[in-house]
Design an enzyme around this catalytic site. Structure first.
Site, PDB file in Angstrom:
ATOM      1  N   GLY A   1      -6.154  -6.881   1.803  1.00  0.00           N
ATOM      2  CA  GLY A   1      -4.958  -7.113   2.218  1.00  0.00           C
ATOM      3  C   GLY A   1      -4.352  -8.536   2.367  1.00  0.00           C
TER       4      GLY A   1
ATOM      5  N   ARG B   1       0.970  -1.289  -0.106  1.00  0.00           N
ATOM      6  CA  ARG B   1      -0.041   0.026   0.000  1.00  0.00           C
ATOM      7  C   ARG B   1       0.761   1.142   0.016  1.00  0.00           C
ATOM      8  NH1 ARG B   1      -4.665  -1.915   4.032  1.00  0.00           N
ATOM      9  NH2 ARG B   1      -6.293  -2.569   2.340  1.00  0.00           N
TER      10      ARG B   1
ATOM     11  N   LYS C   1     -13.702 -11.117   7.972  1.00  0.00           N
ATOM     12  CA  LYS C   1     -14.495 -10.165   8.263  1.00  0.00           C
ATOM     13  C   LYS C   1     -15.988 -10.391   7.659  1.00  0.00           C
ATOM     14  CE  LYS C   1     -10.974  -6.671   7.543  1.00  0.00           C
ATOM     15  NZ  LYS C   1     -10.427  -5.954   6.491  1.00  0.00           N
TER      16      LYS C   1
ATOM     17  N   GLY D   1     -12.780  -4.446   1.378  1.00  0.00           N
ATOM     18  CA  GLY D   1     -14.217  -4.050   1.571  1.00  0.00           C
ATOM     19  C   GLY D   1     -14.648  -2.951   0.575  1.00  0.00           C
TER      20      GLY D   1
HETATM   21  P1  ADP Z   1      -9.028  -9.782   3.265  1.00  0.00           P
HETATM   22  O1  ADP Z   1      -7.931  -8.928   3.853  1.00  0.00           O
HETATM   23  O2  ADP Z   1      -8.245 -10.345   2.042  1.00  0.00           O
HETATM   24  O3  ADP Z   1     -10.130  -8.970   2.781  1.00  0.00           O
HETATM   25  P2  ADP Z   1     -10.023 -10.655   5.601  1.00  0.00           P
HETATM   26  O4  ADP Z   1      -9.266  -9.748   6.187  1.00  0.00           O
HETATM   27  O5  ADP Z   1     -11.591 -10.809   5.484  1.00  0.00           O
HETATM   28  O6  ADP Z   1      -9.233 -10.825   4.106  1.00  0.00           O
HETATM   29  O7  ADP Z   1      -9.796 -12.136   6.136  1.00  0.00           O
HETATM   30  C1  ADP Z   1      -8.378 -12.666   6.293  1.00  0.00           C
HETATM   31  C2  ADP Z   1      -8.272 -13.457   7.225  1.00  0.00           C
HETATM   32  O8  ADP Z   1      -9.307 -14.506   7.502  1.00  0.00           O
HETATM   33  C3  ADP Z   1      -6.930 -14.460   7.489  1.00  0.00           C
HETATM   34  O9  ADP Z   1      -6.361 -13.698   8.410  1.00  0.00           O
HETATM   35  C4  ADP Z   1      -7.415 -15.668   7.457  1.00  0.00           C
HETATM   36  O10 ADP Z   1      -6.507 -16.361   8.622  1.00  0.00           O
HETATM   37  C5  ADP Z   1      -8.704 -15.715   8.234  1.00  0.00           C
HETATM   38  N1  ADP Z   1      -9.542 -16.749   7.836  1.00  0.00           N
HETATM   39  C6  ADP Z   1      -9.905 -17.566   6.693  1.00  0.00           C
HETATM   40  N2  ADP Z   1     -10.630 -18.655   6.979  1.00  0.00           N
HETATM   41  C7  ADP Z   1     -10.569 -18.582   8.443  1.00  0.00           C
HETATM   42  C8  ADP Z   1     -11.723 -19.573   8.873  1.00  0.00           C
HETATM   43  N3  ADP Z   1     -12.243 -20.617   8.620  1.00  0.00           N
HETATM   44  N4  ADP Z   1     -11.653 -19.175  10.484  1.00  0.00           N
HETATM   45  C9  ADP Z   1     -10.939 -18.292  10.861  1.00  0.00           C
HETATM   46  N5  ADP Z   1     -10.315 -17.244  10.191  1.00  0.00           N
HETATM   47  C10 ADP Z   1     -10.243 -17.561   8.863  1.00  0.00           C
HETATM   48 MG    MG Z   2      -7.664  -8.246   6.108  1.00  0.00          MG
END
Ligand code: ADP
Ligand code: MG
Length: 391
Positions: A341, A36, A191, A364
């Protein structure tokens, strides 16, 4: 959507407030991934080349909830920015300055140290506006937030979108308006509450929606399955059930999952059918059968959008599903866009980042853009916007 860009803003001889998204993943006090920071350099350098007297960069970092918090200081970001630019970038002591003198690029302290930021408080925005003559928004990752540095301030100074924000909107507009089909969206991550609510609007726009990560358990619960100790959004089960009822054949949810007592390296884990998750365990990855089905769906796609890992990919034992999906998207014959991220970090970790057409800096924000929502931070940047009409 037509945004005012740097081409439409005179910055020569002016002080420019640059809202950037410098919300980098940290491990302790160290920057885990500087994507970023690097992504905002083209805008920063262009402002300097075009004669801005000072660029006052600002960003949030993490969730300090309106109070100063040394662990979420932007000091490490100022350090990294100094290295990347080759000259010192001093950090102002507070989110509202004073802007240190004697350096053409300075950074304000974490905007969310002041409750006015998340409160979209005009008084806080006025203090930011008083530091500069023009405002440039390059923080795509924050345009879905009605926060002071994104919304309230935009009507207070001549404003434009930075180059990163401009490119994000061009790429995502293509997915929103005229994606090559089949168009497959893959959504996972942690999230859950935020992301579940966008799926209903995303579904009619895509040909396939593949669900993984922490959010899949709310779908499994909506089918009446026990999900053990997995992540679950109980109050969204009804909404998810009605979404499943209208989805036709578009929606794919896991048929098997990897379960364990906790997501730690070396724990006992096993794959179980999605309707047989033991009550004392939790699901931390999609299973092999699910991975195979998702990879097939991705291979058939002409456009793929991916946000959110399929499992706890940071731990090798629970990375298989995310790795398989990432590989299929990277190697596939599709136009690929990845947002978020952690999803971007997963691509880096597995070595696929170079093969993705566009890695969005907003997770998001990209999801909300693709559901066709008007993002509050983009409104004041559009051509023809009249600040008087918004007050
Ligand atoms: P992004 O940053 O790509 O938008 P998020 O922040 O929503 O994604 O989610 C990322 C996190 O989700 C990672 O740290 C991962 O470990 C966690 N995660 C994925 N699947 C699971 C699960 N089944 N249970 C708990 N955490 C999870
Ligand atoms: Mg994230």
């Amino acid at each position: 959507m037509k945004l005012r860009t740097l081409d439409d803003l005179d910055v020569s001889g002016r002080r420019v407030l640059l809202r950037a998204d410098l919300n980098v993943p940290l491990s302790g006090r160290a920057i885990a991934d500087d994507l970023r920071i690097r992504a905002t350099l083209p805008t920063l350098n262009e402002l300097l080349e075009r004669g801005a007297t000072q660029v006052i960069a600002c960003s949030h970092l993490g969730r300090p909830k309106g109070a100063p918090n040394a662990e979420l200081s932007l000091a490490p970001v100022a350090g990294r920015l100094s290295e990347l630019l080759g000259h010192d970038v001093p950090l102002a002591p507070t989110p509202t300055g004073p802007a240190p003198e004697g350096s053409r690029v300075v950074l304000l302290e974490n905007l969310r140290f002041d409750p006015g930021e998340e409160g979209n408080d005009p008084a806080f925005a006025r203090k930011l506006a008083a530091l500069a003559d023009s405002y440039v928004d390059d923080a795509f990752g924050a345009v879905h937030r009605t926060h002071a540095s994104v919304v309230a301030i935009a009507g207070m100074l001549p404003c434009a979108a930075g180059r990163l924000l401009e490119r994000e909107v061009v790429v995502l507009s293509r997915l929103l308006e005229s994606p090559d089909r089949p168009y497959v969206a893959v959504v996972g991550g942690a999230k859950v509450a935020d992301k579940l609510s966008v799926l209903a609007n995303l579904l009619p726009r895509v040909d396939r929606l593949l669900i993984g990560g922490g959010m899949c358990f709310t779908f499994l619960a909506a089918k009446g399955y026990g999900v053990g100790r997995s992540l679950l959004e109980k109050d969204q089960i009804d909404d998810v059930a009605s979404l499943m009822g209208t989805a036709g054949g578009k929606l794919m949810i896991p048929t098997d999952v990897v379960v364990a007592p906790e997501p730690k390296p070396g724990v006992q884990k096993r794959i179980v059918p999605a309707d047989e998750i033991p009550s004392d365990l939790a699901g931390y990855d999609i299973g092999k059968e699910t991975s195979r089905a998702y990879v097939d769906a991705i291979r058939a796609a002409k456009t793929v959008f991916w946000n959110g890992p399929m499992g706890v990919f940071e731990v090798d034992d629970f990375a298989s599903g995310t790795r398989a999906v990432a590989a299929a998207i990277a190697r596939g014959n599709c136009y690929s866009v990845v947002g978020g991220g952690d999803s971007a970090a997963a691509l880096q970790r597995f070595g696929y980042a170079q093969e993705i057409d566009h890695i969005s800096t907003g997770g998001g924000a990209s999801l909300e853009f693709l559901e066709g929502k008007t993002l509050p931070g983009l409104v004041p940047l559009q051509e023809g916007f009249d600040p008087a009409s918004s007050r």
